[in-house]
Write a protein that holds these residues in place. Sequence first.
Motif, PDB file in Angstrom:
ATOM      1  N   LEU A 165     -37.725  13.052  29.487  1.00  0.00           N
ATOM      2  CA  LEU A 165     -36.760  14.159  29.545  1.00  0.00           C
ATOM      3  C   LEU A 165     -35.382  13.585  29.813  1.00  0.00           C
ATOM      4  N   THR A 166     -34.371  14.215  29.233  1.00  0.00           N
ATOM      5  CA  THR A 166     -33.015  13.851  29.625  1.00  0.00           C
ATOM      6  C   THR A 166     -32.716  14.575  30.932  1.00  0.00           C
ATOM      7  N   VAL A 167     -31.636  14.213  31.576  1.00  0.00           N
ATOM      8  CA  VAL A 167     -31.241  14.861  32.826  1.00  0.00           C
ATOM      9  C   VAL A 167     -31.040  16.357  32.590  1.00  0.00           C
ATOM     10  N   VAL A 168     -30.391  16.707  31.487  1.00  0.00           N
ATOM     11  CA  VAL A 168     -30.133  18.115  31.154  1.00  0.00           C
ATOM     12  C   VAL A 168     -31.449  18.857  30.942  1.00  0.00           C
ATOM     13  N   GLY A 169     -32.382  18.240  30.237  1.00  0.00           N
ATOM     14  CA  GLY A 169     -33.681  18.861  29.989  1.00  0.00           C
ATOM     15  C   GLY A 169     -34.458  19.110  31.270  1.00  0.00           C
ATOM     16  N   ALA A 170     -34.414  18.158  32.192  1.00  0.00           N
ATOM     17  CA  ALA A 170     -35.099  18.320  33.479  1.00  0.00           C
ATOM     18  C   ALA A 170     -34.483  19.469  34.262  1.00  0.00           C
ATOM     19  N   ALA A 202     -30.288   8.803  22.961  1.00  0.00           N
ATOM     20  CA  ALA A 202     -29.099   8.406  22.199  1.00  0.00           C
ATOM     21  C   ALA A 202     -28.631   9.552  21.296  1.00  0.00           C
ATOM     22  N   THR A 203     -27.323   9.591  21.062  1.00  0.00           N
ATOM     23  CA  THR A 203     -26.739  10.513  20.100  1.00  0.00           C
ATOM     24  C   THR A 203     -26.363   9.690  18.873  1.00  0.00           C
ATOM     25  N   VAL A 204     -26.839  10.127  17.712  1.00  0.00           N
ATOM     26  CA  VAL A 204     -26.724   9.335  16.498  1.00  0.00           C
ATOM     27  C   VAL A 204     -25.933  10.093  15.442  1.00  0.00           C
ATOM     28  N   GLN A 205     -24.939   9.425  14.881  1.00  0.00           N
ATOM     29  CA  GLN A 205     -24.158   9.980  13.762  1.00  0.00           C
ATOM     30  C   GLN A 205     -24.772   9.400  12.485  1.00  0.00           C
ATOM     31  N   LEU A 206     -25.197  10.285  11.576  1.00  0.00           N
ATOM     32  CA  LEU A 206     -25.894   9.848  10.365  1.00  0.00           C
ATOM     33  C   LEU A 206     -25.187  10.332   9.111  1.00  0.00           C
ATOM     34  N   GLY A 254     -36.570  15.066  24.506  1.00  0.00           N
ATOM     35  CA  GLY A 254     -37.980  15.400  24.684  1.00  0.00           C
ATOM     36  C   GLY A 254     -38.356  16.658  23.924  1.00  0.00           C
ATOM     37  N   ASP A 255     -39.657  16.885  23.802  1.00  0.00           N
ATOM     38  CA  ASP A 255     -40.162  18.037  23.041  1.00  0.00           C
ATOM     39  C   ASP A 255     -39.624  19.367  23.551  1.00  0.00           C
ATOM     40  N   ASP A 256     -39.538  19.522  24.882  1.00  0.00           N
ATOM     41  CA  ASP A 256     -39.105  20.801  25.451  1.00  0.00           C
ATOM     42  C   ASP A 256     -37.621  21.071  25.226  1.00  0.00           C
ATOM     43  N   GLU A 257     -36.848  20.033  25.001  1.00  0.00           N
ATOM     44  CA  GLU A 257     -35.403  20.189  24.855  1.00  0.00           C
ATOM     45  C   GLU A 257     -34.976  20.374  23.401  1.00  0.00           C
ATOM     46  N   ALA A 258     -35.843  20.034  22.475  1.00  0.00           N
ATOM     47  CA  ALA A 258     -35.486  20.018  21.061  1.00  0.00           C
ATOM     48  C   ALA A 258     -34.992  21.385  20.592  1.00  0.00           C
ATOM     49  N   ASP A 259     -33.847  21.380  19.915  1.00  0.00           N
ATOM     50  CA  ASP A 259     -33.268  22.586  19.325  1.00  0.00           C
ATOM     51  C   ASP A 259     -32.341  22.123  18.207  1.00  0.00           C
ATOM     52  N   ILE A 260     -32.823  22.229  16.981  1.00  0.00           N
ATOM     53  CA  ILE A 260     -32.078  21.687  15.841  1.00  0.00           C
ATOM     54  C   ILE A 260     -30.706  22.346  15.699  1.00  0.00           C
ATOM     55  N   LYS A 261     -30.585  23.610  16.104  1.00  0.00           N
ATOM     56  CA  LYS A 261     -29.294  24.302  16.020  1.00  0.00           C
ATOM     57  C   LYS A 261     -28.255  23.656  16.933  1.00  0.00           C
ATOM     58  N   LEU A 262     -28.733  23.037  18.035  1.00  0.00           N
ATOM     59  CA  LEU A 262     -27.836  22.352  18.968  1.00  0.00           C
ATOM     60  C   LEU A 262     -27.742  20.858  18.676  1.00  0.00           C
ATOM     61  N   GLY A 263     -28.369  20.427  17.588  1.00  0.00           N
ATOM     62  CA  GLY A 263     -28.327  19.016  17.228  1.00  0.00           C
ATOM     63  C   GLY A 263     -29.231  18.149  18.091  1.00  0.00           C
ATOM     64  N   LYS A 264     -30.296  18.737  18.614  1.00  0.00           N
ATOM     65  CA  LYS A 264     -31.234  17.986  19.465  1.00  0.00           C
ATOM     66  C   LYS A 264     -32.586  17.942  18.762  1.00  0.00           C
ATOM     67  N   VAL A 265     -33.043  16.724  18.464  1.00  0.00           N
ATOM     68  CA  VAL A 265     -34.323  16.569  17.783  1.00  0.00           C
ATOM     69  C   VAL A 265     -35.322  15.899  18.708  1.00  0.00           C
ATOM     70  N   SER A 266     -36.580  16.320  18.583  1.00  0.00           N
ATOM     71  CA  SER A 266     -37.652  15.773  19.413  1.00  0.00           C
ATOM     72  C   SER A 266     -37.889  14.311  19.087  1.00  0.00           C
TER      73      SER A 266
END
Length: 158
Positions: free
Chosen positions: A6-11, A90-94, A109-121
């Motif tokens: 988990l990231t700190v924000v996710g926790a 990591a935050t990745v520019q692709l 992490g899985d619980d934090e993933a939200d593609i609309k916010l640019g967060k992928v599991s």
Amino acid sequence: MIKVPLTVVGAEQLKAELQHLKSVERPSVIAAIAEARSHGDLSENAEYDAAKERQGFVEGRIAEIEGKLSNAQVIDPSTLDADGRVVFGATVQLLDMETDDEVRYQIVGDDEADIKLGKVSVNSPIARALIGKEAGDVAEVQAPGGLREYEVLDVQYL
């Protein structure tokens, strides 16, 4: 037990949800059960059945969150030193090599993933393809629509 990354924000989000469930939802369900019981015969009491079902959901979610938090490996991306490689947090520019669109994702992490916010599991196909890559590398991702190629433009630890 398996560690849950988990990231700190996710926790913090999970802790906030747990607090809400324990301090708001649980007492609300208990009150609803008491109210439904006061109506008499429980065998044909739809309100009672609904309240008991809701209680099962709330208690199950509390147990699930407590389990995840007890097995959590909290990672602060800003303290990572991965020498420019893509790692968890990591935050990745692709660059989508097919459409020339630039996209930005954070691997979480899985619980934090939200593609609309640019967060992928971390368990998603794109994250698995990116782990270990550096700026300039090309990642091949097996997507539902076929093989996609992304060039890693930048890796940041925010």
